[in-house]
Design an enzyme around this catalytic site. Sequence first.
Site, PDB file in Angstrom:
ATOM      1  N   LEU A 250      46.196   5.900  19.457  1.00 12.08           N
ATOM      2  CA  LEU A 250      45.083   5.065  18.994  1.00 12.08           C
ATOM      3  C   LEU A 250      44.588   5.607  17.656  1.00 12.08           C
ATOM      4  O   LEU A 250      43.383   5.689  17.428  1.00 12.08           O
ATOM      5  CB  LEU A 250      43.939   5.083  20.016  1.00 12.08           C
ATOM      6  CG  LEU A 250      43.950   4.038  21.125  1.00 12.08           C
ATOM      7  CD1 LEU A 250      42.620   4.041  21.870  1.00 12.08           C
ATOM      8  CD2 LEU A 250      44.236   2.629  20.608  1.00 12.08           C
ATOM      9  N   CYS A 260      62.808   4.855  15.791  1.00  2.00           N
ATOM     10  CA  CYS A 260      62.723   4.214  17.113  1.00  2.00           C
ATOM     11  C   CYS A 260      61.791   3.015  17.184  1.00  2.00           C
ATOM     12  O   CYS A 260      62.239   1.916  17.501  1.00  2.00           O
ATOM     13  CB  CYS A 260      62.319   5.251  18.159  1.00  2.00           C
ATOM     14  SG  CYS A 260      63.597   6.484  18.417  1.00  2.00           S
TER      15      CYS A 260
END
Length: 432
Positions: A250, A260
């Site tokens: 966050l 990825c």
Amino acid sequence: MKITIIGSGYVGLVTGACFADLGNTVICADNDEKKIDMLGRGEIPIYEPGLEELVKKNKAKGRLVFTTDVKKATRDSTVIFVCVGTPPREDGSADLTGIEKVSRTVAESMDAYKLIVEKSTVPVETGEWVKDTINRFKTNDCDFDVASNPEFLREGSAIKDFMNPDRVVIGVESEKAGEILKALYEPLNTKIVVTSIKGAEIIKHASNSFLATKISFINAVSNICEKVGADVTSVAEGIGLDRRINTHFLKAGIGFGGSCFPKDLKAFIHISEKLGYKFDLLKEVDRINEMQKDLLMEKIARLVWNIRDKEIAVWGLAFKPDTDDIRSAPAIDVIRRLVKEGARIRVFDPAAMERSMEELKVEGIKWCKDIYETSDGADCVILMTEWNEFKEVDWDKLKKILRQPVIIDGRNLYDPGKLKAMGFRYAGIGRN
Ligand code: NAD
């Protein structure tokens, strides 16, 4: 156990070294001769904390060997981990030609039972293709199993992550395959989730897409914060301390990169669509991520006016600290855009300079030895990667050497109040 790893890159090499350290005999195979030669000499082709020591130790104990002979390596072990790359194609789908090639090689060299484990990140139903390919190309009539065992390690803390995972996911279709993999992972003393091969393949794509969604969510919130003068770091804390949400992933910033998240997100969108489901939520996640870089360019222009002929200091190239990986790194994209707009770039990264020089073959970049050389005479500093060594800055010295005291803090690493009080013009992400 005797294990063969095919593909000795970030994942394969760490997996091989860690399994060897757990007492197994490991053959790391790769078709890149240069890489295998280096590993044979005890040199590590990638930057990953602790990896060199682990490889040296296990090589010395005779538990870890390197080879380019993939066929022999297949014959010499029962368990074969496939760790080759699955890079993105133009349309977002995963390029599975490496997986197909390895499946064929394994099929052609099998002379006894083999358990072939997909560790590479692959779209759901790849296991079916691997099985089918092996059945079509096997030259001996021996049994085999295919399994999926996705990897969740993070570059920069790969060894720690491998040895202390939150969970291990095993997708199997036979009891024998399940027992072999459970025994292999038993020393890690962690929760093992056993599911189908398809289930395991979906778990990996869904996990990365969920984490990417969290990042894009807080980046979207950061844009609201900026508009009203709130600070996204305290907003994120207030959200994340709810245990149902948690504070991880966050952190507002210039968007996610690396080998990825962008690739797996796109591949999950693509495979969903192919299966007949439009995953529009994830398309938006991707769009928000790209937009963060546009917003950064706008911020630069807002603080230095015209970008053309400006001298811009870029701190950090790697997609995150403690790695030299620059695949889909936001810094690389932003540098390309700045150069295109006529800026002159001065850049420093503690680990990713060499790779970036190979990647960024463009005029107008000066490669520097530290953040101060980078900033000498610059009109603006942009922090792109939050390396530990960028945390402590001699701000007085910096202010003296900069042409204009402008800091764009792409990772919200610095204290805006302190810098503004010192006379810097500061812009963070989601805080002014
Ligand atoms: P990488 O490019 O670092 O390594 C892949 C290796 O495979 C290379 O060394 C390449 O030479 C070798 N290779 C390719 N084709 C081969 C063949 N036919 N025979 C033998 N060797 C071959 O890639 P990586 O980052 O290790 O990723 C591998 C897979 O793991 C990908 O699917 C990736 O999505 C997944 N993954 C990566 C990470 C990460 O943090 N890097 C984390 C989890 C999962």
